[in-house]
Design an enzyme around this catalytic site. Structure first.
Site, PDB file in Angstrom:
ATOM      1  CG  ASP A   1       7.633 -42.127  31.294  1.00 22.89           C
ATOM      2  OD1 ASP A   1       8.766 -42.480  30.985  1.00 22.89           O
ATOM      3  OD2 ASP A   1       6.884 -42.742  31.903  1.00 22.89           O
ATOM      4  CD  GLU A   2       5.118 -41.840  35.634  1.00 23.36           C
ATOM      5  OE1 GLU A   2       4.008 -41.810  36.165  1.00 23.36           O
ATOM      6  OE2 GLU A   2       5.598 -42.864  35.080  1.00 23.36           O
TER       7      GLU A   2
HETATM    8  C1  TNX Z   1       2.122 -44.029  34.097  1.00 18.56           C
HETATM    9  S1  TNX Z   1       2.293 -43.138  31.415  1.00 18.56           S
HETATM   10  C2  TNX Z   1       3.356 -44.483  33.480  1.00 18.56           C
HETATM   11  C3  TNX Z   1       3.668 -45.858  33.374  1.00 18.56           C
HETATM   12  C4  TNX Z   1       2.948 -46.483  34.156  1.00 18.56           C
HETATM   13  C5  TNX Z   1       1.531 -46.339  34.066  1.00 18.56           C
HETATM   14  C6  TNX Z   1       0.350 -46.949  34.839  1.00 18.56           C
HETATM   15  C7  TNX Z   1       3.606 -42.972  31.400  1.00 18.56           C
HETATM   16  C8  TNX Z   1       4.276 -42.360  30.270  1.00 18.56           C
HETATM   17  N1  TNX Z   1       3.968 -43.476  32.768  1.00 18.56           N
HETATM   18  O1  TNX Z   1       5.261 -45.841  33.772  1.00 18.56           O
HETATM   19  O2  TNX Z   1       3.080 -47.946  33.923  1.00 18.56           O
HETATM   20  O3  TNX Z   1       1.243 -44.962  34.471  1.00 18.56           O
HETATM   21  O4  TNX Z   1      -0.944 -46.848  34.157  1.00 18.56           O
END
Ligand code: TNX
Length: 521
Positions: free
Chosen positions: A334-335
């Site tokens: 993710d991200e």
């Molecule tokens: C998004 S959800 C993220 C996390 C954070 C979260 C906080 C996701 C796959 N990645 O790294 O902790 O938001 O709400």
């Protein structure tokens, strides 16, 4: 007695249904019993079974796992009743006043986790095709007894259960919760308590987010600095920590004993700052990153075109796979905003091959669907509908974790002190009123393996706070995952949840007492 005080007493007696100090007897109609998740079918027969000092627990068939389930039952019931249940195995004559646990593989409608509970005045008979079903059925028995059954010391009670039959099985195969032990570290004892509470609501998968920018939480023997240095801090700076492989295996076993699978996640190629601080060679610059204790995301990446990175991934996954009896290894994904997409895709492809090489199934956040998914990959939908669609187009299965509904770190409303609200404020009704098959167009029941509620821990620092954010929302998520859609209505659930409050109290759960629910005192 003066007339006025007599009148007062009478009025008080009328306001309350009874004037004795005895707690109200449990209803004698099984269909009126409060159960969460709501079972598939309940029929009542109007009588009462009573658990007494003389009740025995019997097991039919000599399987180690049935004996284990029987032991759980005895452990659940002994503290509050003060009875010492004898567990008797074998096909012996069943006397009166017993609880019988038995397997019946022929009852295929019940599946791997379903059970049938038959309650007569003489006996309580729990039958299931698999031991996991027996264990789920025990949770129902706990909810049918008075809430005092959850107390830790002997209670003066009549332990009555209304008679009838319950046939029950889950809608979704995967019913999960995720705990982020990376942003804040939680001790083994806390994770075990979370497992116990999950088990009570018939959840079956605990996803552990074991690494992130702020901390690396699992000992890797071939790369020891990951945990030693990369795990030395957490959000806010103080504390941190990691699980030794021995502690981790103890957790896995504890969960397994409750028919819960641990899904370990090592997040990559982003969310890797903790690893990047521990080994300079994992950075493209060749210089170690600095420990990070803030809550930003999307700034770190492994060096995707260096071979040492893949040696690292291989070693980590090899050691983790060896500690993992469950089928999945979660590779995050993710991200990864600091990884160019043309580097991200080949990285995820190689990471997937490494997971397969070590005999495990790939699990990842929805972004991994941008790569070429390997066979049996499971994609966790949290934000991008388009990614979920890409996953099913490639034959992958999807876990539904929409951030706007299932994220337990989202605040209940604008007055909630803990938590974040980037996805939504999620009140107890909102977390319950949604249908997994209606979230992403084209994504139907056959594509959805199950549901998971993640609890990210940027703002959550201890067990009380975990419980406050998770409960009662996790209970509603557990019901969505278990109970058929046609049997789920908010008004009905709201009433049951309110009536369930004495059980939450007895379990000492620090839940958020939302104004939307009439909590029974
Ligand atoms: C998004 S959800 C993220 C996390 C954070 C979260 C906080 C996701 C796959 N990645 O790294 O902790 O938001 O709400």
């Amino acid at each position: 007695m003066k007339i006025s005080s007599l009148l007062l007493t009478l009025t008080v007696c009328l306001l309350y249904t009874s004037c004795t100090s005895e707690p109200p007897a449990k209803p004698t109609n099984l269909t009126q019993e409060v159960m969460i998740p709501k079972p598939v079918s309940v029929t009542a027969s109007g009588g009462m079974f009573t658990l007494t000092e003389a009740t025995t627990i019997r097991t039919q068939g000599n399987f180690k796992e049935i004996a284990q389930v029987a032991q759980h039952l005895s452990d659940y019931l002994a503290p509050a009743t003060g009875f010492s249940f004898s567990v008797e195995s074998g096909d012996g004559e069943s006397g009166d006043g017993h609880i019988l646990l038995q397997l019946d593989e022929a009852d295929t409608e019940l599946g791997d986790e379903g059970y049938e509970l038959n309650i007569t005045e003489e006996a309580l008979t729990l039958t299931a095709p698999q031991p996991a079903g027996l264990f789920r059925g025990l949770q129902t028995i706990r909810q049918l007894l008075p809430s005092e059954i959850e107390k830790n010391s002997p209670q003066e009670m009549n332990w009555n259960i209304a008679t009838g039959t319950i046939r029950d099985y889950p809608t979704y195969e995967y019913r999960g919760a995720m705990l982020d032990v990376a942003r804040h570290f939680f001790q083994v004892e806390d994770v075990k308590r979370y497992i116990d509470l999950m088990a009570y609501y018939k959840l079956n998968n605990l996803h552990l987010h074991l690494s992130d920018d702020q901390g690396w939480r699992i000992e890797i023997k071939s790369w020891p600095k990951l945990a030693e240095y990369g795990g030395s801090t957490q959000v806010g700076g103080e504390g941190g920590g990691h699980y030794t492989q021995e502690q981790y295996s103890d957790l896995v076993e504890y969960a397994q004993d409750r028919f819960i699978t641990i899904v370990p996640e090592i997040d990559m190629p982003g969310h890797t700052n903790a690893a990047l601080t521990s080994y300079p060679e994992l950075n493209c610059s060749g210089k170690a990153a600095e420990l990070y204790t803030g809550i930003e995301v999307g700034f770190s990446t492994l060096c995707t075109d260096s071979e040492v990175t893949y040696q690292f991934v291989d070693d980590v996954i090899r050691e983790l796979a060896a500690l993992t009896p469950g089928p999945y290894i979660h590779i995050g994904g993710d991200e990864s905003h600091a990884t160019p997409i043309e580097e991200y895709i080949p990285f995820v492809n190689r990471a997937q091959d490494i997971v397969r090489k070590h005999g495990k199934q790939v699990f990842g956040w929805d972004e991994i669907a941008n790569a070429e998914l390997v066979e049996n990959a499971v994609v966790q939908y949290w934000a991008e509908a388009e990614n979920a669609t890409k996953a099913i187009e490639q034959g992958g299965k999807v876990i539904m974790s929409p951030a706007t509904k299932t994220y337990l770190d989202m605040q209940y409303d604008s007055t909630t002190e803990l938590g974040l609200h980037w996805a939504a404020y999620i009140e107890v009704d909102s977390a319950y009123i949604w249908e997994p098959t209606e979230m992403v167009e084209g994504l139907g029941r056959e594509h959805i393996l199950g549901i998971e509620a993640p609890l990210w821990s940027e703002t959550v620092t201890n067990m009380d706070e975990i419980e406050y954010m998770a409960f009662p929302r996790l209970i509603g998520i557990a019901e969505i995952a278990w109970t058929p859609a046609a049997d789920r209505q908010w008004e009905d659930y709201r009433t049951r949840l309110g009536q369930h409050a004495p059980y939450l109290k007895a379990l000492e759960i620090d839940y958020y007492a939302s104004d939307l629910v009439d909590w029974e005192r």
